[in-house]
Every structure is written in C-alpha cells, then in structure tokens.
Motif scaffolding. Structure first.
Motif, PDB file in Angstrom:
ATOM      1  N   TYR A   1       3.880  -7.881  -4.502  1.00 35.54           N
ATOM      2  CA  TYR A   1       4.589  -9.096  -4.884  1.00 35.54           C
ATOM      3  C   TYR A   1       4.486 -10.044  -3.700  1.00 35.54           C
ATOM      4  N   HIS A   2       3.786 -11.161  -3.887  1.00 33.75           N
ATOM      5  CA  HIS A   2       3.506 -12.095  -2.794  1.00 33.75           C
ATOM      6  C   HIS A   2       4.234 -13.414  -3.029  1.00 33.75           C
ATOM      7  N   TRP A   3       4.916 -13.909  -1.994  1.00 34.09           N
ATOM      8  CA  TRP A   3       5.613 -15.189  -2.080  1.00 34.09           C
ATOM      9  C   TRP A   3       4.595 -16.316  -1.988  1.00 34.09           C
ATOM     10  N   THR A   4       4.567 -17.192  -3.009  1.00 32.76           N
ATOM     11  CA  THR A   4       3.585 -18.276  -3.067  1.00 32.76           C
ATOM     12  C   THR A   4       4.117 -19.581  -2.489  1.00 32.76           C
ATOM     13  N   GLY A   5       5.402 -19.624  -2.174  1.00 34.04           N
ATOM     14  CA  GLY A   5       6.044 -20.866  -1.767  1.00 34.04           C
ATOM     15  C   GLY A   5       6.987 -21.365  -2.840  1.00 34.04           C
ATOM     16  N   ASP A   6       6.760 -20.900  -4.078  1.00 37.44           N
ATOM     17  CA  ASP A   6       7.619 -21.267  -5.209  1.00 37.44           C
ATOM     18  C   ASP A   6       8.197 -20.053  -5.923  1.00 37.44           C
ATOM     19  N   ASP A   7       7.439 -18.972  -5.933  1.00 40.49           N
ATOM     20  CA  ASP A   7       7.891 -17.776  -6.640  1.00 40.49           C
ATOM     21  C   ASP A   7       7.091 -16.572  -6.149  1.00 40.49           C
ATOM     22  N   LEU A   8       7.370 -15.421  -6.754  1.00 44.73           N
ATOM     23  CA  LEU A   8       6.641 -14.204  -6.419  1.00 44.73           C
ATOM     24  C   LEU A   8       5.522 -13.994  -7.428  1.00 44.73           C
ATOM     25  N   ARG A   9       4.328 -13.783  -6.929  1.00 44.46           N
ATOM     26  CA  ARG A   9       3.179 -13.500  -7.783  1.00 44.46           C
ATOM     27  C   ARG A   9       2.803 -12.037  -7.589  1.00 44.46           C
ATOM     28  N   VAL A  10       2.462 -11.359  -8.666  1.00 46.03           N
ATOM     29  CA  VAL A  10       2.153  -9.931  -8.587  1.00 46.03           C
ATOM     30  C   VAL A  10       0.660  -9.704  -8.781  1.00 46.03           C
ATOM     31  N   ARG A  11       0.136  -8.732  -8.056  1.00 45.45           N
ATOM     32  CA  ARG A  11      -1.226  -8.263  -8.293  1.00 45.45           C
ATOM     33  C   ARG A  11      -1.247  -6.763  -8.059  1.00 45.45           C
ATOM     34  N   VAL A  12      -2.159  -6.095  -8.725  1.00 38.41           N
ATOM     35  CA  VAL A  12      -2.312  -4.648  -8.585  1.00 38.41           C
ATOM     36  C   VAL A  12      -3.655  -4.385  -7.919  1.00 38.41           C
ATOM     37  N   LEU A  13      -3.619  -3.569  -6.875  1.00 41.51           N
ATOM     38  CA  LEU A  13      -4.820  -3.200  -6.129  1.00 41.51           C
ATOM     39  C   LEU A  13      -5.127  -1.739  -6.413  1.00 41.51           C
ATOM     40  N   GLY A  14      -6.305  -1.476  -6.948  1.00 39.75           N
ATOM     41  CA  GLY A  14      -6.705  -0.114  -7.267  1.00 39.75           C
ATOM     42  C   GLY A  14      -7.591   0.481  -6.191  1.00 39.75           C
ATOM     43  N   ALA A  15      -7.956   1.734  -6.365  1.00 38.92           N
ATOM     44  CA  ALA A  15      -8.799   2.427  -5.388  1.00 38.92           C
ATOM     45  C   ALA A  15     -10.067   1.623  -5.125  1.00 38.92           C
ATOM     46  N   GLY A  16     -10.346   1.380  -3.843  1.00 44.53           N
ATOM     47  CA  GLY A  16     -11.507   0.600  -3.438  1.00 44.53           C
ATOM     48  C   GLY A  16     -11.204  -0.871  -3.218  1.00 44.53           C
ATOM     49  N   ASP A  17     -10.067  -1.356  -3.725  1.00 42.76           N
ATOM     50  CA  ASP A  17      -9.702  -2.762  -3.530  1.00 42.76           C
ATOM     51  C   ASP A  17      -9.208  -2.996  -2.111  1.00 42.76           C
ATOM     52  N   GLN A  18      -9.327  -4.243  -1.677  1.00 37.75           N
ATOM     53  CA  GLN A  18      -8.867  -4.632  -0.351  1.00 37.75           C
ATOM     54  C   GLN A  18      -8.020  -5.894  -0.442  1.00 37.75           C
TER      55      GLN A  18
ATOM     56  N   GLY B   1      -2.997  -8.736   9.061  1.00 38.03           N
ATOM     57  CA  GLY B   1      -3.180  -7.401   8.520  1.00 38.03           C
ATOM     58  C   GLY B   1      -4.206  -7.369   7.405  1.00 38.03           C
ATOM     59  N   ALA B   2      -4.667  -6.168   7.111  1.00 34.42           N
ATOM     60  CA  ALA B   2      -5.575  -5.949   5.983  1.00 34.42           C
ATOM     61  C   ALA B   2      -5.439  -4.496   5.562  1.00 34.42           C
ATOM     62  N   LEU B   3      -5.738  -4.240   4.302  1.00 28.66           N
ATOM     63  CA  LEU B   3      -5.694  -2.856   3.831  1.00 28.66           C
ATOM     64  C   LEU B   3      -6.823  -2.574   2.865  1.00 28.66           C
ATOM     65  N   THR B   4      -7.142  -1.293   2.773  1.00 25.74           N
ATOM     66  CA  THR B   4      -8.052  -0.755   1.768  1.00 25.74           C
ATOM     67  C   THR B   4      -7.297   0.331   1.018  1.00 25.74           C
ATOM     68  N   VAL B   5      -7.321   0.280  -0.312  1.00 22.63           N
ATOM     69  CA  VAL B   5      -6.689   1.323  -1.120  1.00 22.63           C
ATOM     70  C   VAL B   5      -7.687   2.467  -1.264  1.00 22.63           C
ATOM     71  N   MET B   6      -7.293   3.653  -0.782  1.00 19.46           N
ATOM     72  CA  MET B   6      -8.177   4.820  -0.867  1.00 19.46           C
ATOM     73  C   MET B   6      -8.028   5.564  -2.181  1.00 19.46           C
ATOM     74  N   SER B   7      -6.786   5.669  -2.656  1.00 22.80           N
ATOM     75  CA  SER B   7      -6.543   6.389  -3.907  1.00 22.80           C
ATOM     76  C   SER B   7      -5.299   5.831  -4.570  1.00 22.80           C
ATOM     77  N   GLY B   8      -5.197   6.032  -5.877  1.00 22.04           N
ATOM     78  CA  GLY B   8      -4.057   5.507  -6.610  1.00 22.04           C
ATOM     79  C   GLY B   8      -4.130   3.998  -6.710  1.00 22.04           C
ATOM     80  N   SER B   9      -2.983   3.366  -6.885  1.00 26.90           N
ATOM     81  CA  SER B   9      -2.948   1.905  -6.942  1.00 26.90           C
ATOM     82  C   SER B   9      -1.646   1.398  -6.345  1.00 26.90           C
ATOM     83  N   LEU B  10      -1.707   0.185  -5.843  1.00 26.46           N
ATOM     84  CA  LEU B  10      -0.606  -0.438  -5.126  1.00 26.46           C
ATOM     85  C   LEU B  10      -0.270  -1.748  -5.817  1.00 26.46           C
ATOM     86  N   ARG B  11       1.013  -2.028  -5.955  1.00 27.92           N
ATOM     87  CA  ARG B  11       1.453  -3.296  -6.533  1.00 27.92           C
ATOM     88  C   ARG B  11       1.991  -4.171  -5.410  1.00 27.92           C
TER      89      ARG B  11
END
Length: 201
Positions: free
Chosen positions: A121-138, A109-119
C-alpha cells in the motif's frame, strides 16, 4: 579577451550561463538533484543488488546464515551483507505480519520477491494505492516513499500455516531510522512517530 571574459572562462558552465532555462528543463551543464542523495547507489543499482542477492541465496552462498526452518507465525529478517553504503536482508513475511505505513528516513531501498507474493500500500499524495508483487517481481523505494507491506493473503481454503513470502531487500545507506504514519480523516498523511531501526520493514 577582456578581463571579465577571462574570469567568466574559468567558471563552471552552470555558473557561466545565467539565462533562465525553459520551463521543465535544467540549465545547461547541470544535473538532476539526485546527485545530492546520501549514497552513490541509485534505485537501479539497488534493484540489481537485490536480484543478485536472490540468485546468491539460490546458489547457496548464504546457507550458513539461513534458518533451518522458517517460522510460519512471526516475520523475521536475516542480514546477508552490511557495508558502509549498503545492507542486504532476507525477510520472511507471514500472515498478519504488516509493517505499518512507514518511510525509510534517509535511505533508498529495493526488493526482489523470491517466493510467495507481497502486497504494498503506497501513499500517492492523495490516497493509498495497492499493488501485488509476485515471485520474481521487483520494486524500488526512493527517499520519501511511504508504504505498508504485508504478505499477500492466501486464497481461502489453502490451509493453515502456508510457507512465508521471502524477499531480498537492499538499502543504501543502511537503515538507521523509520518514521511511521497514519492517514487522517481529511485524507492527509500524519507522522505518528520515528524510531531508530535495527531491522528492515
């Protein structure tokens, strides 16, 4: 040429050269295991397709499929395209619209953020890592990627019912199932259920 030389000359290079490869390298003539994925499309292709989908929405190509007004209380998804090897969605994210910790079964899968922002939480194998994707991010999600997505909370004082976050999401092959997970008290991942899917998360 000897008989054995004639036989060896007709074999693919990867079979001909049986010497062990150096650590961390592939045998000469071989390719990475990604060639065995269930789709001809790669994450980079899906990123391009999601980005083009966002541009097509802005150009009005999908106007007939889009709602006249966005529901600000319920997450929703509109399928824009579906082919044998690809589907494209526009997803509207609202407050409290978490997707739960999940994978995409056998789909990339893949995504593009068109508006707003998305948070995320991704499993790294040891814990959950967070990132925020803003408008225009993929972001791209290879097979085995386990994550939870939600609309990034609005700053305090922005008022009730803010406009939803919109993402264009591409999957290949089209989504048919997702597994859901929880993080255990031992810091490991436990699958809790698998569901057939009609809508993306």
């Amino acid at each position: 040429m000897t008989a054995s030389g004639t036989i060896r000359a007709g074999l693919p290079a990867v079979v001909r050269d049986q010497r062990p490869a150096a650590a961390g390298t592939l045998p000469r003539g071989s390719r990475p295991a990604t060639r065995h994925l269930p789709t001809r499309l790669r994450p980079a292709d899906l990123l391009r397709i999601a980005d083009q989908g966002a541009a097509d929405i802005l150009d009005g190509r999908y106007d007939a499929l889009l709602p006249s007004r966005w529901d600000r209380t319920t997450r929703s998804a509109t399928r824009l395209e579906r082919r044998d090897d690809l589907e494209l969605w526009l997803v509207s994210w609202v407050d409290d619209g978490r997707s739960e910790l999940h994978d995409h079964a056998g789909s990339l899968g893949a995504l593009t953020v068109m508006s707003g922002s998305l948070r995320e939480y991704h499993w790294t194998g040891d814990d959950l890592r967070v990132r925020v994707l803003g408008a225009g991010d993929q972001a791209a999600f290879p097979i085995g990627w386990v994550h939870d997505l939600m609309r990034d909370p609005q700053p305090a004082g922005t008022g009730p019912g803010p406009a939803p976050t919109l993402t264009v999401q591409a999957y290949s092959p089209p989504l048919t199932a997702q597994s859901y997970y929880e993080v255990t008290e031992h810091g490991t991942l436990r699958r809790t259920r698998t569901e057939l899917k009609e809508l993306p998360e």
